[in-house]
Design an enzyme around this catalytic site. Structure first.
Site, PDB file in Angstrom:
ATOM      1  N   LEU A  17       0.781  -0.732   0.768  1.00 56.98           N
ATOM      2  CA  LEU A  17      -0.204   0.126  -0.135  1.00 56.98           C
ATOM      3  C   LEU A  17       0.758   1.201  -0.101  1.00 56.98           C
ATOM      4  O   LEU A  17       0.898   1.507  -0.730  1.00 56.98           O
ATOM      5  CB  LEU A  17      -0.835   0.005   1.406  1.00 56.98           C
ATOM      6  N   GLN A  20       2.318   1.287  -3.591  1.00 60.95           N
ATOM      7  CA  GLN A  20       1.978   2.044  -4.116  1.00 60.95           C
ATOM      8  C   GLN A  20       1.480   3.794  -4.092  1.00 60.95           C
ATOM      9  O   GLN A  20       1.103   4.029  -5.023  1.00 60.95           O
ATOM     10  CB  GLN A  20       0.139   0.924  -3.893  1.00 60.95           C
ATOM     11  N   GLU A  21       1.435   4.088  -2.974  1.00 58.33           N
ATOM     12  CA  GLU A  21       0.952   4.848  -2.826  1.00 58.33           C
ATOM     13  C   GLU A  21       1.810   6.977  -2.802  1.00 58.33           C
ATOM     14  O   GLU A  21       1.985   7.529  -3.247  1.00 58.33           O
ATOM     15  CB  GLU A  21      -0.013   5.457  -1.047  1.00 58.33           C
ATOM     16  N   SER A  22       3.135   5.951  -2.111  1.00 57.23           N
ATOM     17  CA  SER A  22       4.197   7.591  -2.463  1.00 57.23           C
ATOM     18  C   SER A  22       5.549   6.701  -2.731  1.00 57.23           C
ATOM     19  O   SER A  22       6.445   7.119  -3.180  1.00 57.23           O
ATOM     20  CB  SER A  22       4.402   7.844  -0.798  1.00 57.23           C
ATOM     21  N   TYR A  92     -10.019   3.293   0.654  1.00 57.55           N
ATOM     22  CA  TYR A  92      -8.903   4.394   0.885  1.00 57.55           C
ATOM     23  C   TYR A  92      -8.622   4.762   0.056  1.00 57.55           C
ATOM     24  O   TYR A  92      -8.508   5.894  -0.453  1.00 57.55           O
ATOM     25  CB  TYR A  92      -7.475   3.362   1.660  1.00 57.55           C
TER      26      TYR A  92
END
Length: 167
Positions: A17, A20-22, A92
């Site tokens: 996660l 993928q986000e940052s 999310y």
């Protein structure tokens, strides 16, 4: 590794996660204002005890609190832990309202409202079409649904990869 047990997740899933986000960049900032490793929107971050001036750990802690909130939101609706993770991930990214709309569309179309792949995930994609996002009971309107749909798929794929290369 430190915070994943708080949500009952394998730490590699939480790492997927964050990736993928940052891309593991603690200074990441999105066009929409999301920030940090967990790419929290300012309002969400504040709700879970973090602001954009804080370091990596408070950002992760707030993100994990948000994941726990989303897991509790979906717990009674999606009893299967593995399926619920996909609903949590979708929420999310785009918020639980759009995912609830996709659940509603799935019911309308005779699909399962508790399975993501082939069912609710695909119904989320339908929220790009006026025919579906204007259905009675669909409360959150149009959704740029490709991003959250692919978000869930990418995280689950990265997680599967991590499980094969990181013991």
């Amino acid at each position: 590794k430190k915070y994943a047990p708080e949500i009952g997740w394998d730490w590699r899933l939480l790492a997927a996660l964050v990736y993928q986000e940052s891309r593991f960049n603690p200074n990441a900032q999105s066009w929409s204002g999301a920030f940090g490793l967990m790419q929290l929107m300012p309002e969400t971050a504040a709700k879970f005890g973090c602001d954009s001036t804080q370091t990596e750990e408070p950002n992760i802690r707030a993100g994990v609190k948000y994941v726990r909130y989303l897991d509790r939101f979906w717990r009674d609706k999606i009893p299967n832990d593995q399926e619920r993770i996909k609903f949590v991930l979708g929420s999310y990214n785009i918020g639980p309202g759009h995912i609830l709309d996709a659940v509603h569309i799935a019911r309308q179309l005779g699909k399962s409202d508790t399975l993501w792949d082939g069912h609710v995930g695909e119904c989320l994609l339908l929220k790009t079409q006026e025919k579906y996002y204007t259905l009675p009971g669909v409360k959150h309107g149009y959704c740029h649904a490709r991003e959250p749909f692919h978000f869930v798929a990418k995280i689950t794929a990265v997680y599967e990869h991590y499980k094969t290369v990181i013991k």
